[in-house]
Write an enzyme that holds these catalytic residues in place. Structure first.
Site, short mmCIF file in Angstrom:
data_model
loop_
_atom_site.label_atom_id
_atom_site.label_comp_id
_atom_site.label_asym_id
_atom_site.label_seq_id
_atom_site.Cartn_x
_atom_site.Cartn_y
_atom_site.Cartn_z
N TYR A 18 -11.12 -9.66 4.25
CA TYR A 18 -12.01 -9.16 5.30
C TYR A 18 -11.99 -7.64 5.41
CZ TYR A 18 -7.48 -9.03 7.52
OH TYR A 18 -6.16 -8.77 7.78
N GLU A 86 -0.10 -6.35 0.81
CA GLU A 86 -0.30 -6.44 2.27
C GLU A 86 0.97 -6.05 3.02
OE1 GLU A 86 -3.09 -6.45 3.43
OE2 GLU A 86 -4.36 -7.35 1.91
#
Length: 168
Positions: A18, A86
């Site tokens: 996203y 991440e």
């Protein structure tokens, strides 16, 4: 005849993205290929901007939704690379997403911001604005991260990001 490098018995993963991973260029730098993807919606979440960062965070928020895409066919090794990218700021969670063109739902891993009470989260994050303002630098940072990852004592993605983006 299947080659010995690809075992059909290994499970493949779906990953809902996203933010910066919406950019094919970033995914290609990380995985050295462009896996199949399609538009997807994550209901019950909101995509926030983060003060001092160019990438977004998502957290559960009732009656909100995040438009993104699902990348399919991700191997365990590729998932490890994404986990490392991440870093500690995010927690990988399995979520249910919908594919708008097929009205079908499926499960995918995604990266949820680790600190649900983070005072640095605000507003909405805009991918098109990110592409114009930050994608070039972010791509260079990602290339640096991948080069660093191949070193015996590599820096975390957060450390790579901070050393790269503190140059102003």
């Amino acid at each position: 005849m299947a080659s010995s490098t690809s075992s059909p018995s290994l499970p493949l993963h779906n990953v809902f993205v996203y933010g910066s991973l919406l950019a094919d260029e970033v995914v290609h730098v990380l995985l050295n290929r462009l896996p199949p993807s399609s538009p997807a919606i994550l209901n019950g979440y909101h995509r926030f901007s983060i003060k001092g960062r160019v990438y977004p965070a998502i957290l559960p928020v009732d009656s909100k939704k995040v438009a993104g895409k699902v990348i399919t066919g991700i191997t365990d090794l590729e998932l490890d690379i994404l986990d490392t990218f991440e870093d500690v700021e995010y927690i990988r969670r399995t979520v249910e997403i919908s594919l708008p063109d097929k009205s079908e739902k499926l499960f995918a891993d995604t990266y949820v911001w680790g600190n649900k009470d983070d005072p640095n989260l605000y507003g909405d994050w805009d991918f098109e604005e990110w592409k114009q303002l930050h994608m070039k630098d972010f791509l260079n940072m990602t290339k640096g991260f991948m080069e660093e990852l191949e070193q015996p004592e590599s820096k975390t993605r957060v450390a790579t990001y901070e050393s790269f983006f503190q140059q102003d």
